[in-house]
Design a protein around this motif. Sequence first.
Motif, PDB file in Angstrom:
ATOM      1  N   ASP A  55       0.824  -1.204   0.000  1.00 45.62           N
ATOM      2  CA  ASP A  55       0.000   0.000   0.000  1.00 45.62           C
ATOM      3  C   ASP A  55       0.860   1.256   0.000  1.00 45.62           C
ATOM      4  O   ASP A  55       0.364   2.350  -0.250  1.00 45.62           O
ATOM      5  N   ARG A  56       2.129   1.076   0.293  1.00 42.69           N
ATOM      6  CA  ARG A  56       3.030   2.214   0.396  1.00 42.69           C
ATOM      7  C   ARG A  56       4.089   2.231  -0.699  1.00 42.69           C
ATOM      8  O   ARG A  56       4.564   3.301  -1.072  1.00 42.69           O
ATOM      9  N   ARG A  57       4.460   1.064  -1.216  1.00 42.03           N
ATOM     10  CA  ARG A  57       5.520   1.051  -2.221  1.00 42.03           C
ATOM     11  C   ARG A  57       5.467  -0.226  -3.057  1.00 42.03           C
ATOM     12  O   ARG A  57       5.358  -1.330  -2.518  1.00 42.03           O
ATOM     13  N   VAL A  58       5.537  -0.058  -4.365  1.00 37.54           N
ATOM     14  CA  VAL A  58       5.528  -1.185  -5.289  1.00 37.54           C
ATOM     15  C   VAL A  58       6.440  -0.861  -6.472  1.00 37.54           C
ATOM     16  O   VAL A  58       6.706   0.301  -6.776  1.00 37.54           O
ATOM     17  N   GLY A  59       6.910  -1.900  -7.138  1.00 39.12           N
ATOM     18  CA  GLY A  59       7.764  -1.695  -8.304  1.00 39.12           C
ATOM     19  C   GLY A  59       7.707  -2.897  -9.236  1.00 39.12           C
ATOM     20  O   GLY A  59       7.233  -3.973  -8.860  1.00 39.12           O
ATOM     21  N   CYS A  60       8.175  -2.704 -10.449  1.00 38.40           N
ATOM     22  CA  CYS A  60       8.211  -3.797 -11.428  1.00 38.40           C
ATOM     23  C   CYS A  60       9.376  -3.571 -12.383  1.00 38.40           C
ATOM     24  O   CYS A  60       9.771  -2.430 -12.649  1.00 38.40           O
ATOM     25  N   SER A  82      20.489  -4.935 -25.188  1.00 34.07           N
ATOM     26  CA  SER A  82      19.449  -5.301 -24.218  1.00 34.07           C
ATOM     27  C   SER A  82      18.809  -4.033 -23.674  1.00 34.07           C
ATOM     28  O   SER A  82      19.448  -2.981 -23.596  1.00 34.07           O
ATOM     29  N   HIS A  83      17.537  -4.138 -23.303  1.00 28.94           N
ATOM     30  CA  HIS A  83      16.796  -3.012 -22.740  1.00 28.94           C
ATOM     31  C   HIS A  83      16.195  -3.429 -21.404  1.00 28.94           C
ATOM     32  O   HIS A  83      15.664  -4.542 -21.272  1.00 28.94           O
ATOM     33  N   THR A  84      16.272  -2.544 -20.442  1.00 27.24           N
ATOM     34  CA  THR A  84      15.704  -2.794 -19.118  1.00 27.24           C
ATOM     35  C   THR A  84      14.822  -1.620 -18.735  1.00 27.24           C
ATOM     36  O   THR A  84      15.213  -0.453 -18.894  1.00 27.24           O
ATOM     37  N   LEU A  85      13.633  -1.927 -18.235  1.00 26.03           N
ATOM     38  CA  LEU A  85      12.703  -0.912 -17.753  1.00 26.03           C
ATOM     39  C   LEU A  85      12.364  -1.209 -16.300  1.00 26.03           C
ATOM     40  O   LEU A  85      12.056  -2.345 -15.943  1.00 26.03           O
ATOM     41  N   PHE A  86      12.426  -0.188 -15.475  1.00 26.80           N
ATOM     42  CA  PHE A  86      12.066  -0.332 -14.065  1.00 26.80           C
ATOM     43  C   PHE A  86      11.172   0.835 -13.669  1.00 26.80           C
ATOM     44  O   PHE A  86      11.449   1.990 -14.019  1.00 26.80           O
ATOM     45  N   ILE A  87      10.057   0.548 -12.972  1.00 32.14           N
ATOM     46  CA  ILE A  87       9.213   1.610 -12.450  1.00 32.14           C
ATOM     47  C   ILE A  87       8.971   1.370 -10.966  1.00 32.14           C
ATOM     48  O   ILE A  87       8.929   0.230 -10.500  1.00 32.14           O
ATOM     49  N   ASP A  88       8.829   2.458 -10.229  1.00 33.42           N
ATOM     50  CA  ASP A  88       8.642   2.398  -8.786  1.00 33.42           C
ATOM     51  C   ASP A  88       7.586   3.420  -8.386  1.00 33.42           C
ATOM     52  O   ASP A  88       7.644   4.573  -8.816  1.00 33.42           O
ATOM     53  N   PHE A  89       6.603   2.987  -7.592  1.00 39.25           N
ATOM     54  CA  PHE A  89       5.580   3.880  -7.064  1.00 39.25           C
ATOM     55  C   PHE A  89       5.740   3.945  -5.552  1.00 39.25           C
ATOM     56  O   PHE A  89       5.765   2.909  -4.882  1.00 39.25           O
TER      57      PHE A  89
END
Length: 302
Positions: free
Chosen positions: A90-95, A105-112
């Motif tokens: 509920d406070r922090r998530v990422g993928c 190569s390509h890398t994508l990272f997101i963080d909420f």
Amino acid sequence: MAYVPGTALLAALVVGCSASTGTGGSAPDSKPGEATVAAAAPGKYRTLPDPCRAVAPSALKDLLPVAAELPEDQQKKVYEGAATITYDTDRRVGCRWKSEAPDASHTLFIDFERVVSYDPSVSDDDRAREVYTKKETAAGLSSPSAAPSSTKDAEKRTSPSSDSASGSASHALSGPASEDGNANDPAGENGSDTGGSTDGSAGSAGSAGSAGSAGSAGSADESLLPRTLDDLGDGAFLDDLLTRAGSTAQNRTVSVVFRTSNVIVTIEYTEQPAAPTGPPDSKELQDKAQSLARKLVDKFSE
């Protein structure tokens, strides 16, 4: 039987009523004239979206171009992404997503991160603004005019390789230290910095974008330098870090960090060539990262 005069009996009743703390009386610890302090407004967002489903398949195909050439079962695995481990979703998530090809190569990272203030006099939005400002300052972008001083300064900074560019963020999310040094703060209340890699790769890249920003020519294009962004959420900045991956190849990580109300979003997009064919194109990566950021802002506005 003792006789109690009427006056004495009345006085005893008055004293008894004065000592009473019934529902109609004041609390024992209340003070005359003491003002009640109203609690600060809560943040707009009470939950966070699933980060691995926050990016549309069409966007993933653009950000991970080689994945479309893979067999269907492998494509599905790449597009599903891998959720990062957090203490409190509920406070922090990422993928994180990654696609590999013979040439790059390509890398994508997101963080909420949803920031919550436990100080009743400070709103969630104000607390999130403080956390965001620290990130912007750590990136050397405390004002719109802030810019990298030189390529030499950029080369002094350290950065993760393409494999660890998102991995370091995942590591930080697995046990981020909050601003007061409490690594086990499940809520990250005191504004644990959004993803260690934001302060590690994006933050430490504060003066890094000039290295190779204009491609192999090596001349910096000022429009591509790390900078604040005026048209994204309630505050945003972009960082661009070029580092060596091995003896000759260079990888590039473009980071976009923005705040919308009490949520801080971090995007990291990395390209690493398999051979020393020159640095990845800065403009292309920046355009794609900013495009994704705008889509995520719209998603939070839904």
